[in-house]
Each structure stands twice: as C-alpha cells, then as structure tokens.
Design a protein around this motif. Structure first.
Motif, mmCIF file in Angstrom:
data_model
loop_
_atom_site.group_PDB
_atom_site.id
_atom_site.type_symbol
_atom_site.label_atom_id
_atom_site.label_comp_id
_atom_site.label_asym_id
_atom_site.label_seq_id
_atom_site.Cartn_x
_atom_site.Cartn_y
_atom_site.Cartn_z
ATOM 1 N N ASP A 1 8.976 -14.573 31.503
ATOM 2 C CA ASP A 1 9.314 -14.777 30.095
ATOM 3 C C ASP A 1 8.027 -15.125 29.375
ATOM 4 O O ASP A 1 7.093 -15.665 29.977
ATOM 5 N N GLU B 1 1.214 -9.153 23.020
ATOM 6 C CA GLU B 1 2.640 -9.441 22.926
ATOM 7 C C GLU B 1 3.466 -8.163 23.098
ATOM 8 O O GLU B 1 4.468 -8.154 23.827
ATOM 9 N N SER C 1 8.067 -6.580 30.333
ATOM 10 C CA SER C 1 9.249 -7.382 30.611
ATOM 11 C C SER C 1 10.513 -6.527 30.553
ATOM 12 O O SER C 1 11.400 -6.639 31.400
ATOM 13 N N GLU D 1 6.045 -7.404 26.122
ATOM 14 C CA GLU D 1 7.428 -7.038 25.808
ATOM 15 C C GLU D 1 7.829 -5.782 26.573
ATOM 16 O O GLU D 1 8.906 -5.718 27.176
#
Length: 108
Positions: free
Chosen positions: A33, A18, A25, A22
């Motif tokens: 997303d 994650e 992104s 993040e």
C-alpha cells in the motif's frame, strides 16, 4: 535551480512515482500500500511491515529514498533524477527497492 523550480520538478517526479506505484499495485504482482502525504512524501508499506519513504528535500534540492537496503539521494539532471552515489535513475532504484521488500519483481 531556485527553490520554486526545484519544488515543481520534484512534485512532477513524485506524481510520476505515484502513478507507477498505482499501476504496480493494481497489477496484483506485489502486495503493498502507499500513501501520499503533505510536504512531498510518499510512504510505501509492505505486507511484512517494512516501509520505503520517498520525500522531497528542499534544502538539498534532492529527492531522498529510505529503504531497508539504505538511504539514497537523487538530483535533477537534464530532466532525469540521478543517484548522487552511482548515477542510477530514481525510478529504477525505487523499483529495485520495492522488489526487494515485496519479495517479487516489481516494475515501475
């Protein structure tokens, strides 16, 4: 490794994934997303509508990845998560799959 140990190790790896997603992104290199769902699931959705699903699979004590290129299973081995077919490290395999589906090189 009992189920409690597996769940703790898998959740730590999912948190690492994650954080890597993040950062990727936020860099703006690729348009995708992602959402963390209950039960140890991360769903990544791309601009073209394709998805990658990463999930903790307690019964097999593995982390599974479902991508356009196929399904992959990873087992813990000495603090790393390695592919059951080829020994590829989970984060490297995920970066490859994300890059393929995003259409640009993404490093995780």
């Amino acid at each position: 490794m009992d189920e409690r140990e597996f769940t703790m190790a898998a959740d730590a790896e999912l948190a690492r994934i994650e954080a890597a997603l993040e950062a990727a992104s936020a860099s703006g290199v690729a348009d995708f997303d992602f959402e963390t769902k209950p039960g140890g699931v991360i769903e990544i959705e791309f601009e073209n509508g394709s998805k990658i699903i990463v999930n903790r699979h307690g019964a097999a004590r593995e982390i599974w990845v479902a991508a356009k290129s196929g399904g992959y299973h990873f087992r813990p081995d000495g603090g790393r998560w390695l592919g059951t077919r080829d020994g590829e490290e989970l984060l490297a395999a995920l970066a490859r799959s994300v890059s393929e589906q995003a259409g640009v090189r993404v490093e995780l």
